[in-house]
Motif scaffolding. Structure first.
Motif, PDB file in Angstrom:
ATOM      1  N   VAL A 175     -47.275 -19.436 -14.971  1.00  0.00           N
ATOM      2  CA  VAL A 175     -46.175 -20.037 -15.720  1.00  0.00           C
ATOM      3  C   VAL A 175     -46.372 -21.531 -15.964  1.00  0.00           C
ATOM      4  CG1 VAL A 175     -44.490 -18.345 -14.950  1.00  0.00           C
ATOM      5  CG2 VAL A 175     -44.844 -20.425 -13.617  1.00  0.00           C
ATOM      6  N   GLY A 176     -47.319 -22.146 -15.312  1.00  0.00           N
ATOM      7  CA  GLY A 176     -47.556 -23.573 -15.503  1.00  0.00           C
ATOM      8  C   GLY A 176     -49.034 -23.868 -15.542  1.00  0.00           C
ATOM      9  N   PRO A 177     -49.380 -25.106 -15.830  1.00  0.00           N
ATOM     10  CA  PRO A 177     -50.798 -25.466 -15.856  1.00  0.00           C
ATOM     11  C   PRO A 177     -51.378 -25.494 -14.446  1.00  0.00           C
ATOM     12  CG  PRO A 177     -49.444 -27.415 -16.167  1.00  0.00           C
ATOM     13  CD  PRO A 177     -48.522 -26.239 -16.149  1.00  0.00           C
ATOM     14  N   PRO A 178     -52.667 -25.215 -14.290  1.00  0.00           N
ATOM     15  CA  PRO A 178     -53.273 -25.256 -12.962  1.00  0.00           C
ATOM     16  C   PRO A 178     -53.359 -26.695 -12.457  1.00  0.00           C
ATOM     17  CG  PRO A 178     -54.942 -24.829 -14.615  1.00  0.00           C
ATOM     18  CD  PRO A 178     -53.613 -24.813 -15.315  1.00  0.00           C
ATOM     19  N   GLY A 179     -53.363 -26.835 -11.144  1.00  0.00           N
ATOM     20  CA  GLY A 179     -53.494 -28.158 -10.547  1.00  0.00           C
ATOM     21  C   GLY A 179     -52.149 -28.788 -10.253  1.00  0.00           C
ATOM     22  N   VAL A 180     -52.184 -30.067  -9.955  1.00  0.00           N
ATOM     23  CA  VAL A 180     -50.981 -30.812  -9.614  1.00  0.00           C
ATOM     24  C   VAL A 180     -50.534 -31.606 -10.829  1.00  0.00           C
ATOM     25  CG1 VAL A 180     -50.058 -32.593  -8.097  1.00  0.00           C
ATOM     26  CG2 VAL A 180     -51.760 -30.986  -7.228  1.00  0.00           C
ATOM     27  N   ALA A 181     -49.264 -31.533 -11.128  1.00  0.00           N
ATOM     28  CA  ALA A 181     -48.731 -32.256 -12.286  1.00  0.00           C
ATOM     29  C   ALA A 181     -47.308 -32.708 -11.986  1.00  0.00           C
ATOM     30  CB  ALA A 181     -48.739 -31.359 -13.522  1.00  0.00           C
ATOM     31  N   ASP A 182     -46.864 -33.706 -12.695  1.00  0.00           N
ATOM     32  CA  ASP A 182     -45.474 -34.138 -12.578  1.00  0.00           C
ATOM     33  C   ASP A 182     -44.579 -33.059 -13.172  1.00  0.00           C
ATOM     34  OD1 ASP A 182     -46.067 -36.578 -11.407  1.00  0.00           O
ATOM     35  OD2 ASP A 182     -46.321 -37.570 -13.345  1.00  0.00           O
ATOM     36  N   PRO A 183     -43.368 -32.903 -12.620  1.00  0.00           N
ATOM     37  CA  PRO A 183     -42.449 -31.910 -13.195  1.00  0.00           C
ATOM     38  C   PRO A 183     -41.985 -32.317 -14.587  1.00  0.00           C
ATOM     39  CG  PRO A 183     -41.359 -33.185 -11.491  1.00  0.00           C
ATOM     40  CD  PRO A 183     -42.803 -33.602 -11.476  1.00  0.00           C
ATOM     41  N   ALA A 184     -41.567 -31.340 -15.323  1.00  0.00           N
ATOM     42  CA  ALA A 184     -41.036 -31.597 -16.665  1.00  0.00           C
ATOM     43  C   ALA A 184     -39.775 -32.461 -16.555  1.00  0.00           C
ATOM     44  CB  ALA A 184     -40.706 -30.278 -17.350  1.00  0.00           C
ATOM     45  N   PRO A 185     -39.463 -33.268 -17.573  1.00  0.00           N
ATOM     46  CA  PRO A 185     -38.298 -34.154 -17.513  1.00  0.00           C
ATOM     47  C   PRO A 185     -36.975 -33.413 -17.301  1.00  0.00           C
ATOM     48  CG  PRO A 185     -39.656 -34.670 -19.427  1.00  0.00           C
ATOM     49  CD  PRO A 185     -40.232 -33.454 -18.806  1.00  0.00           C
ATOM     50  N   ASP A 186     -36.894 -32.155 -17.717  1.00  0.00           N
ATOM     51  CA  ASP A 186     -35.644 -31.412 -17.563  1.00  0.00           C
ATOM     52  C   ASP A 186     -35.556 -30.661 -16.233  1.00  0.00           C
ATOM     53  OD1 ASP A 186     -37.656 -29.634 -18.211  1.00  0.00           O
ATOM     54  OD2 ASP A 186     -36.363 -28.352 -19.428  1.00  0.00           O
ATOM     55  N   TYR A 187     -36.531 -30.817 -15.344  1.00  0.00           N
ATOM     56  CA  TYR A 187     -36.532 -30.150 -14.043  1.00  0.00           C
ATOM     57  C   TYR A 187     -35.570 -30.883 -13.120  1.00  0.00           C
ATOM     58  CZ  TYR A 187     -38.288 -28.110  -9.709  1.00  0.00           C
ATOM     59  OH  TYR A 187     -38.404 -27.453  -8.524  1.00  0.00           O
ATOM     60  N   ASN A 188     -34.601 -30.168 -12.551  1.00  0.00           N
ATOM     61  CA  ASN A 188     -33.569 -30.787 -11.734  1.00  0.00           C
ATOM     62  C   ASN A 188     -33.477 -30.064 -10.399  1.00  0.00           C
ATOM     63  OD1 ASN A 188     -31.471 -32.369 -10.912  1.00  0.00           O
ATOM     64  ND2 ASN A 188     -29.930 -31.361 -12.171  1.00  0.00           N
ATOM     65  N   TRP A 189     -34.333 -30.416  -9.471  1.00  0.00           N
ATOM     66  CA  TRP A 189     -34.372 -29.776  -8.160  1.00  0.00           C
ATOM     67  C   TRP A 189     -33.363 -30.417  -7.235  1.00  0.00           C
ATOM     68  CZ3 TRP A 189     -35.415 -31.522  -3.194  1.00  0.00           C
ATOM     69  CH2 TRP A 189     -35.606 -30.532  -2.236  1.00  0.00           C
ATOM     70  N   LYS A 190     -32.667 -29.600  -6.472  1.00  0.00           N
ATOM     71  CA  LYS A 190     -31.727 -30.113  -5.471  1.00  0.00           C
ATOM     72  C   LYS A 190     -32.000 -29.412  -4.156  1.00  0.00           C
ATOM     73  CE  LYS A 190     -27.819 -31.260  -8.464  1.00  0.00           C
ATOM     74  NZ  LYS A 190     -28.500 -32.169  -9.239  1.00  0.00           N
ATOM     75  N   LYS A 191     -31.894 -30.166  -3.075  1.00  0.00           N
ATOM     76  CA  LYS A 191     -32.071 -29.584  -1.750  1.00  0.00           C
ATOM     77  C   LYS A 191     -30.935 -28.600  -1.498  1.00  0.00           C
ATOM     78  CE  LYS A 191     -33.240 -30.796   2.896  1.00  0.00           C
ATOM     79  NZ  LYS A 191     -33.672 -31.849   3.777  1.00  0.00           N
ATOM     80  N   ARG A 192     -31.264 -27.456  -0.938  1.00  0.00           N
ATOM     81  CA  ARG A 192     -30.296 -26.401  -0.770  1.00  0.00           C
ATOM     82  C   ARG A 192     -29.311 -26.671   0.370  1.00  0.00           C
ATOM     83  NH1 ARG A 192     -32.221 -20.211  -0.357  1.00  0.00           N
ATOM     84  NH2 ARG A 192     -31.226 -20.002   1.624  1.00  0.00           N
ATOM     85  N   ARG A 193     -29.809 -27.262   1.416  1.00  0.00           N
ATOM     86  CA  ARG A 193     -28.953 -27.508   2.581  1.00  0.00           C
ATOM     87  C   ARG A 193     -28.570 -28.977   2.664  1.00  0.00           C
ATOM     88  NH1 ARG A 193     -33.191 -24.258   5.706  1.00  0.00           N
ATOM     89  NH2 ARG A 193     -32.484 -22.156   5.372  1.00  0.00           N
ATOM     90  N   ARG A 194     -27.366 -29.209   3.082  1.00  0.00           N
ATOM     91  CA  ARG A 194     -26.926 -30.583   3.314  1.00  0.00           C
ATOM     92  C   ARG A 194     -27.169 -30.931   4.755  1.00  0.00           C
ATOM     93  NH1 ARG A 194     -21.289 -31.082  -0.026  1.00  0.00           N
ATOM     94  NH2 ARG A 194     -22.134 -30.264  -1.963  1.00  0.00           N
ATOM     95  N   GLN A 195     -27.470 -32.198   5.001  1.00  0.00           N
ATOM     96  CA  GLN A 195     -27.702 -32.621   6.398  1.00  0.00           C
ATOM     97  C   GLN A 195     -26.560 -33.413   6.938  1.00  0.00           C
ATOM     98  OE1 GLN A 195     -31.477 -34.563   6.649  1.00  0.00           O
ATOM     99  NE2 GLN A 195     -32.565 -32.692   6.172  1.00  0.00           N
TER     100      GLN A 195
END
Length: 79
Positions: free
Chosen positions: A59-79
Motif C-alpha cells: 500500500v505504500g512505497p518501500p523503505g522509510v518515508a515521511d507520512p503523507a500530510p493528511d496522516y493524523n495518528w493519535k496515541k490510543r491510550r492516555r497516560q
C-alpha cells in the motif's frame, strides 16, 4: 517475488549468489534456504543466507518515508 541471497567462499574470496522465486512460491524459497543451511551445517563454505521479498500489492512505497500530510495518528491510550 522472493529472492534468496547467500555467500559462498571460494579460492580465498567470497562470491555473492542469488536465486529468484515467484510470488506464489514462498515454500519453494524456504525449502531452498533450508537446503543451503543443510550444506552449511555439513561444513560447506556457505554463509549469510537470507530471504527478501517485494510485495507488488504493497500500500505504500518501500523503505522509510515521511507520512503523507493528511496522516493524523493519535496515541490510543492516555497516560
Amino acid at each position: 517475488m522472493y529472492m534468496v541471497y547467500w555467500t559462498e567462499a571460494e579460492d580465498g574470496g567470497n562470491r555473492a549468489c542469488s536465486q529468484e522465486f515467484a510470488s506464489a512460491d514462498m515454500s519453494g524459497a524456504m525449502q531452498f534456504m533450508e537446503s543451503l543451511r543443510r550444506r552449511q551445517r555439513e561444513g560447506d563454505a556457505v554463509c549469510f543466507i537470507t530471504l527478501c521479498s517485494e510485495n507488488p500489492d504493497s500500500v505504500g512505497p518501500p523503505g522509510v518515508a515521511d507520512p503523507a500530510p493528511d496522516y493524523n495518528w493519535k496515541k490510543r491510550r492516555r497516560q
